[in-house]
Each structure stands twice: as structure tokens, then as C-alpha cells.
Design an enzyme around this catalytic site. Structure first.
Site, mmCIF file in Angstrom:
data_model
loop_
_atom_site.group_PDB
_atom_site.id
_atom_site.type_symbol
_atom_site.label_atom_id
_atom_site.label_comp_id
_atom_site.label_asym_id
_atom_site.label_seq_id
_atom_site.Cartn_x
_atom_site.Cartn_y
_atom_site.Cartn_z
ATOM 1 N N LYS A 91 0.821 -1.221 0.000
ATOM 2 C CA LYS A 91 0.000 0.000 0.000
ATOM 3 C C LYS A 91 0.851 1.266 0.000
ATOM 4 O O LYS A 91 0.371 2.328 -0.390
ATOM 5 C CB LYS A 91 -0.967 -0.011 1.178
ATOM 6 C CG LYS A 91 -1.999 -1.111 1.061
ATOM 7 C CD LYS A 91 -3.085 -1.005 2.095
ATOM 8 C CE LYS A 91 -4.198 -2.010 1.844
ATOM 9 N NZ LYS A 91 -3.825 -3.397 2.230
HETATM 10 C C1 PLP Z 1 -4.445 -4.470 1.682
HETATM 11 C C2 PLP Z 1 -3.669 -5.735 1.592
HETATM 12 C C3 PLP Z 1 -4.068 -6.776 0.714
HETATM 13 C C4 PLP Z 1 -5.329 -6.697 -0.136
HETATM 14 O O1 PLP Z 1 -5.262 -5.691 -1.122
HETATM 15 P P1 PLP Z 1 -6.571 -5.289 -1.944
HETATM 16 O O2 PLP Z 1 -6.178 -4.136 -2.789
HETATM 17 O O3 PLP Z 1 -7.598 -4.939 -0.906
HETATM 18 O O4 PLP Z 1 -6.966 -6.468 -2.733
HETATM 19 C C5 PLP Z 1 -3.264 -7.901 0.614
HETATM 20 N N1 PLP Z 1 -2.154 -8.031 1.374
HETATM 21 C C6 PLP Z 1 -1.752 -7.073 2.224
HETATM 22 C C7 PLP Z 1 -0.527 -7.295 3.044
HETATM 23 C C8 PLP Z 1 -2.488 -5.885 2.374
HETATM 24 O O5 PLP Z 1 -2.072 -4.937 3.232
#
Ligand code: PLP
Length: 453
Positions: free
Chosen positions: A111
Site C-alpha cells: 500500500k
Molecule cells: C491491503 C492488503 C491486501 C489486499 O489488497 P486489496 O487491494 O484490498 O486487494 C493484501 N495483502 C496485504 C498485506 C495488504 O495490506
């Protein structure tokens, strides 16, 4: 370039406006009015470093930003991760299996790629408009930490992040509460994540209050997050041996459909990827969707991969827009039906190069162990879901969404190893600064009013 709402009842807006708004005024999500064709650019982009590639890609969309401003934002964003070649390493586990490591940003989760970009876009907007911005969000873990670090120390900004006391992991809490930054307010509320979200909605529901304090929401529906995520798919694809590219399947641990949607959008823009695999944990709404053509929400169950404990995939609406031939009237009808009944069944669902898998907690543990034994490589519980049922006919690139050191207990239980990371060790020595508040809109508003910039 203009951006339209999936629901078709808001005026098309430019990039800056779409990013500032987050959600379109008609309740829909923004998408490019017309997708650019990337195919003619690909050969020329092969030799570019990550930041230059990000610039060339984003400039096709952010046409209302002067080129030097965009370049500055991009340099600043991807500079904070360290050396260009260590931003998103592509590790080869064997001839048909690669891991794209997306956990080298400040909070060690993918993210960061989009939220560092969003933080710098916000900073530019604040400077342009001569007024500050207050970010308010609710988190069950990674998003809050990444949002906080996206705005850390930026002038004229403050972040207020609500999270359920006692229900995020100890390390995730430290990432939010040990920053030492005066403009970060980590608010531990008494209640669950759902309580935090309810309070958040109530605060934003008071539109006068939200406008007075220039509140902005950070969540996974912002257009900048989707575009920011497209870049690492593109970079990885360009780094693959030319012979394997057209046979590539990206395998994406998925919750909100945000990450995998970004990759799929790139394919629609003419990057010849073979397919995408949606890897879910036991919260398998998307796995069920692609197997039964029905989208149906079930109660969320806690799992070893908590950032994927989601049963309402907020970016699903963007996929729906394309699945319904870019017809906003049909999108509105389907979204209304989902709101009323919690479900929608497609007459015909074109799987559009998606496949899917689901991993229970027991399987997650077994997969972590299996990858360790076969490749001497540690994967976190989210990434582990991606190793279920790899397609032997494809070159698979599994997206590693978090650093294993964020989940030491699960890794230790599976392998006996205890991964660490210096950034997390540093946090352990710092004091926790958090504010305990009741899950009550009046209490949150009073706190925000006192500390807003
Ligand atoms: C947010 C997150 C996900 C999922 O991502 P999406 O965009 O909601 O599909 C997967 N793995 C980790 C470690 C995350 O922080």
C-alpha cells in the site's frame, strides 16, 4: 484526460479533482473516460528506471499537472523507498515462478506505493490552494499505517486514524503510534473495526463539519491508488525475459479487488499479460464470484491474513463497469440490487482472464512451510495465499504484498523461523502515543476540531 463516474451522474473531472474528491459526487468511482493504448510505448519504456517509468505512465492521466510538477512528485515519491533497483525486486524462484516484492516501502506493505504517491499529491494540492487538509480514516491495520506514513511530517496536513483497540497486531499498532510526528493522531476506539467505520461515516455525514475542517477520506477507492499500483505491474512485466512475457499470469493476494484491478486495467490498456489469479483467504467472495457468477457478501471471518478479511470488495464496482459494457445505468441498477439484497448474479460473467483460488488458515500455514522448504524463501500469510494452485502452463508472478517480519508468529508457527526487519525493531524501542476514545461521533469530532490544521 477526463475521469468519469461508474454511475454516470457526475460531470467528468480532471485528474486533480478526481484525486481530491476520492468518491464521485454521485457515489460512483472514477475511471478514465477513455483508456490510453500503451502498446506503442512499451518498447521505449524497457530501459527506464522505476521513477522515470512512473512519470511516463502517470503523465498520460495527470494531464492537468505541469510536467515539472508531476516529475517532482514522482521523484519524491519513489525516492523515499531507497535505490531504484530495490523498489520492487523481482525474485526468481524457478524458471516459471517469480515473486514481485512490494514490501520495501516505509510500512513494509504494497500500500505504500500508492499512499506515498497520494501523500505527495495532497501536499501539492495544499500548497496550490493555500489551505491545509485533514485526513480521517478507519483501519484494521495496513491501510492506516501506510496512510500515516504517506503524510508524515508534511506541512499543513494532519492524519486522524481510527482503529479498534486490541484488534490490530502489535506491530501494526506500533507503525501507527510510534511515528513521533506531531501531525499524526492514532485513535484507539473502544469497539470493533465496524464500529470505527460507523463512526467515520457519521463524522463525514455531518457535511458542515467535514467542510469546515477540510476532511478528506483515505480509502482504497481513490483513483490515485489504482494508478499508483499499475506502475509496479508494468515495471515487472518489462523486466521479464521477452520470451515469457505473453505467457505471464500475475497472482494477486486480494481483499478489496484494488490491487488486482490495477493489473487488469493495464491489460485493457494493451499490455499483453496472459491472465490474473485472484488469491483469497477464507473470506472468498471474489473466488466465489468467478466460480459461480454470483457476488454475495457473507459475514467476515478472522484469518491469518487479516488485511484480506473483507467481504465487500469496494473496487468491484470498477470491474462491474467494464463487465457491463461501460454502461452506468446498468451499474447503478446492479449496485442498488447489491445494496438491497447483498447479492447479484450475472447472467453471463465473462471471466476476462481472471482465475481464482482460496486458502484456509491451515492451507496458509502449509503454504508458508512449503515455499520455505522448496525455495528457502519466507512469505507472509497474505503472500502465501498466492502459492495455492499455481498454473503450471504459465509463468507465474506472485505479488508479495507484505514483509514476512510483519507477521512473525504465523511464520514461526509454520517454519520455526522468526523474520525481523530493522524498521520494525526501531519501532519497538519508541514510546506508543495513542488516544483512547469511545466509538462515538461526538467524541471524535471534538478531538478532530481541537487538533485539525
Ligand atoms: C491491503 C492488503 C491486501 C489486499 O489488497 P486489496 O487491494 O484490498 O486487494 C493484501 N495483502 C496485504 C498485506 C495488504 O495490506
Amino acid at each position: 484526460m477526463k475521469f468519469v463516474s461508474t454511475r454516470g451522474q457526475s460531470e467528468p473531472v480532471g485528474f486533480t479533482e478526481a484525486v481530491a474528491l476520492g468518491l464521485a459526487p454521485d457515489g460512483g468511482l472514477f475511471l478514465p473516460q477513455k483508456l490510453p493504448n500503451l502498446a506503442p510505448h512499451l518498447a521505449g519504456w524497457e530501459s527506464l528506471g522505476f521513477a522515470d517509468l512512473a512519470y511516463e505512465f502517470l503523465k498520460l492521466f495527470a494531464t492537468d499537472l505541469p510536467p515539472d510538477v508531476l516529475r517532482g512528485i514522482v521523484q519524491k515519491t519513489y525516492g523515499t523507498f531507497g535505490q531504484a533497483e530495490t523498489l520492487a525486486p523481482l525474485r526468481k524462484l524457478d524458471d516459471r515462478l517469480f515473486v514481485l516484492e512490494l514490501f520495501h516501502g516505509p510500512t513494509l506493505a504494497f500500500k505504500d506505493f500508492a499512499l506515498q504517491l497520494l501523500g505527495n499529491l495532497y501536499e501539492h494540492q495544499c500548497a496550490q490552494r493555500g489551505e491545509g487538509i485533514n485526513i480521517l480514516g478507519a483501519t484494521s491495520g495496513d491501510t492506516g499505517a501506510a496512510a500515516i506514513h504517506g503524510l508524515l511530517g508534511k506541512p499543513k496536513t494532519a492524519s486522524f486514524i481510527l482503529y479498534p483497540e486490541g484488534r490490530v497486531s502489535a506491530l501494526q499498532e506500533r507503525q501507527m503510534t510510534c511515528t513521533g510526528a506531531a501531525n499524526v493522531h492514532a485513535i484507539a476506539i473502544d469497539g470493533t473495526f465496524d464500529d470505527a467505520q460507523r463512526v467515520l461515516k457519521e463524522v463525514f455525514g455531518d457535511q458542515d463539519f467535514a467542510a469546515q475542517h477540510r476532511l478528506s477520506a483515505v480509502n482504497s477507492i481513490n483513483l490515485a491508488r489504482i494508478l499508483g499500483q499499475c506502475i509496479y505491474y508494468l515495471s515487472a512485466w518489462l523486466r521479464l525475459p521477452a520470451t515469457g512475457r505473453a505467457n505471464t499470469e500475475f497472482v494477486v493476494p486480494t481483499g478489496n479487488f484494488g490491487n488486482v484491478f490495477a493489473g487488469w486495467l493495464l491489460q485493457r490498456m494493451g499490455v499483453p499479460v496472459k491472465g490474473f489469479k485472484i488469491a483469497t483467504n477464507r473470506n472468498d467472495i471474489l473466488h466465489r464470484l468467478f466460480n459461480t457468477a454470483e457476488y454475495r457478501s457473507e459475514p467476515v471471518q478472522p484469518s491469518l491474513a487479516p488485511s484480506m478479511d473483507i467481504q465487500v470488495a469496494s473496487n468491484f464496482e470498477r470491474f462491474l463497469y467494464y463487465a457491463l459494457d461501460e454502461n452506468p445505468t446498468r451499474v447503478r441498477a446492479v449496485m442498488a440490487q447489491i445494496k438491497a439484497t447483498g447479492a447479484y448474479r450475472f447472467d453471463v460473467l465473462n471471466k476476462a482472464s481472471f482465475s481464482s483460488s482460496r486458502a484456509t488458515d491451515g492451507e496458509i500455514t502449509a503454504l508458508i512451510r512449503q515455499v520455505w522448504e522448496r525455495h528457502r524463501y519466507l512469505v507472509d500469510p497474505h503472500t502465501a495465499c498466492g502459492f495455492k494452485e499455481l498454473n503450471p502452463a504459465r509463468v507465474s508472478i506472485v505479488l508479495a504484498t507484505a514483509h514476512p517480519a510483519k507477521f512473525p508468529e504465523a511464520i514461526h508457527a509454520a517454519t520455526g523461523q522468526t523474520p525481523t526487519h530493522p524498521a520494525l525493531e526501531v519501532l519497538k524501542a519508541r514510546p506508543i502515543v495513542k488516544h483512547r476514545l469511545p466509538a462515538d461521533a461526538a467524541a471524535i469530532k471534538a478531538f478532530v476540531a481541537k487538533h485539525a490544521v
